[in-house]
Scaffold this active site. Sequence first.
Site, PDB file in Angstrom:
ATOM      1  N   HIS A  20     -11.442  -4.163  -1.220  1.00  0.00           N
ATOM      2  CA  HIS A  20     -10.399  -4.777  -2.070  1.00  0.00           C
ATOM      3  C   HIS A  20     -10.965  -5.295  -3.394  1.00  0.00           C
ATOM      4  O   HIS A  20     -10.452  -6.268  -3.932  1.00  0.00           O
ATOM      5  CB  HIS A  20      -9.663  -5.921  -1.342  1.00  0.00           C
ATOM      6  CG  HIS A  20      -8.795  -5.453  -0.209  1.00  0.00           C
ATOM      7  ND1 HIS A  20      -7.670  -6.129   0.219  1.00  0.00           N
ATOM      8  CD2 HIS A  20      -8.872  -4.350   0.587  1.00  0.00           C
ATOM      9  CE1 HIS A  20      -7.109  -5.473   1.234  1.00  0.00           C
ATOM     10  NE2 HIS A  20      -7.825  -4.386   1.473  1.00  0.00           N
ATOM     11  N   GLU A  47      -0.295   0.171   4.950  1.00  0.00           N
ATOM     12  CA  GLU A  47      -1.077  -0.730   5.801  1.00  0.00           C
ATOM     13  C   GLU A  47      -1.335  -2.042   5.068  1.00  0.00           C
ATOM     14  O   GLU A  47      -1.284  -3.107   5.646  1.00  0.00           O
ATOM     15  CB  GLU A  47      -2.411  -0.088   6.196  1.00  0.00           C
ATOM     16  CG  GLU A  47      -3.184  -0.863   7.273  1.00  0.00           C
ATOM     17  CD  GLU A  47      -3.807  -2.151   6.784  1.00  0.00           C
ATOM     18  OE1 GLU A  47      -3.731  -3.161   7.505  1.00  0.00           O
ATOM     19  OE2 GLU A  47      -4.365  -2.181   5.683  1.00  0.00           O
ATOM     20  N   GLU A  48      -1.607  -1.924   3.765  1.00  0.00           N
ATOM     21  CA  GLU A  48      -1.995  -3.112   2.997  1.00  0.00           C
ATOM     22  C   GLU A  48      -0.878  -4.147   2.936  1.00  0.00           C
ATOM     23  O   GLU A  48      -1.135  -5.325   2.760  1.00  0.00           O
ATOM     24  CB  GLU A  48      -2.427  -2.727   1.577  1.00  0.00           C
ATOM     25  CG  GLU A  48      -3.660  -1.823   1.523  1.00  0.00           C
ATOM     26  CD  GLU A  48      -4.934  -2.495   2.002  1.00  0.00           C
ATOM     27  OE1 GLU A  48      -4.898  -3.689   2.344  1.00  0.00           O
ATOM     28  OE2 GLU A  48      -5.976  -1.808   2.062  1.00  0.00           O
ATOM     29  N   ASP A  52      -2.355   4.162   2.088  1.00  0.00           N
ATOM     30  CA  ASP A  52      -2.105   3.484   0.807  1.00  0.00           C
ATOM     31  C   ASP A  52      -3.367   2.977   0.113  1.00  0.00           C
ATOM     32  O   ASP A  52      -4.366   2.658   0.734  1.00  0.00           O
ATOM     33  CB  ASP A  52      -1.089   2.340   0.969  1.00  0.00           C
ATOM     34  CG  ASP A  52      -1.470   1.353   2.087  1.00  0.00           C
ATOM     35  OD1 ASP A  52      -2.215   1.743   3.003  1.00  0.00           O
ATOM     36  OD2 ASP A  52      -1.010   0.207   2.032  1.00  0.00           O
TER      37      ASP A  52
HETATM   38 ZN   LIG Z   1      -7.391  -3.155   3.001  1.00  0.00          ZN
HETATM   39 ZN   LIG Z   2      -7.864  -0.956   5.140  1.00  0.00          ZN
END
Ligand SMILES: [Zn+2]
Ligand SMILES: [Zn+2]
Length: 397
Positions: free
Chosen positions: A368, A146-147, A88
């Site tokens: 991020h 995952e996020e 993702d």
């Molecule tokens: Zn991340």
């Molecule tokens: Zn990551």
Amino acid sequence: MVLMGSELRPAVRELDAATTQDLLTHRRHLHAHPELSFKEDETARYISERLDAMGVDKLTRGAGGTGVVAEIRGDRPGRSVMVRADMDGLPITETADVPFRSTRAGVMHACGHDVHMAIALELARWLAGRRHELPGMVRFAFQPAEEQAGGAKAMIDAGVLDGIDRVVGLHVWSPLPTGQVAVPHGLVMASADMFTLTIRGKGGHGAQPHLTIDAVVIAAEVVTALQTLVSRETSPVAPVVITLGSVHGGTAANIVAGEVVIQGTLRTFDAELRRHLLTRIVEVAEGIAAAMRGSSEFRHDSGTPPVINDAAIAKLVSEAAGSVVGKEMVVPLEPLMVAEDFAYFLDARPGCFFMLGGAPEGPPVVHHTPEFRIDEQCLPIGFQVMSAAVLRLLQPD
Ligand SMILES: [Zn+2]
Ligand SMILES: [Zn+2]
């Protein structure tokens, strides 16, 4: 350095321009077409089409949502190893001026999961061409979300760990120089719990507070008191973070708010401390709210355990990494307060999560963020380290 009894050697000796180009092609395509958690439909299609074309032994689509699972079975006996790559992107608009910049406004591979997928895809292709020498079975888990820390658990529920002896995963890490690899022998990352506290009182006229129960005043006490769980109730040598990142309540200056919603996160490295503090957060908020004639409701929104490597497996991966990048380039890493849902796999099977250096040229970048970049030189290195690690972990010992 001889890594194993098998004549199969890590990819480092065979890496050619075509493999490097494939890695770049996959990474750049995936980077240009990022998708959000549990919405990785086109990503899954891209991956499964390529795995299908390689002729993997088993291909499963839709595992745990949008996940893709592929197996390559060697002709020789060995262990079963799962390689995980997360799929993702993040809700961020990319600012980097690169030809393969995200084509989707508001979505970006700002954590490097495009790199993880490219390495896993190419490793699958490499292994699929060497079944006759391959000991055991390698299962590739392309994991959604995952996020949002929901994908790993969903894939485990879908059976991705069934029959698996060992797990391995990597994360490209922008603070780490390209060429370096960090393989912690224990703690890698913190646990992360997300929670919501809803403080309820009784709204009313701002000039008649005695007829109300002010949820803002209660919330203010709760916010302050929760910090004492760190400063007064936890050992000063135990790393803990309680961050209350969002407080919302009220509608106007002259109206007493009847409700305030507080959202926060708890980070720690210790499972027992984590359980204790979650209980105390509930108790402190409820106790303060009750003492002030209101109430507090706690909701646990998500929780990821700490990422802890198996020391013996980490040693094997360190040695494998050293054989590729050189022993002195396998560096220590302080445990990170960020979290990773690879923790769920490590909770269930012995394994190792390692960090791949990928610091880009120029000013440092943070994962991020809209400026996030990686040094693409890390792709062939990551491919070689992962292939060496997998070959080592497949060995029956
Ligand atoms: Zn991340
Ligand atoms: Zn990551």
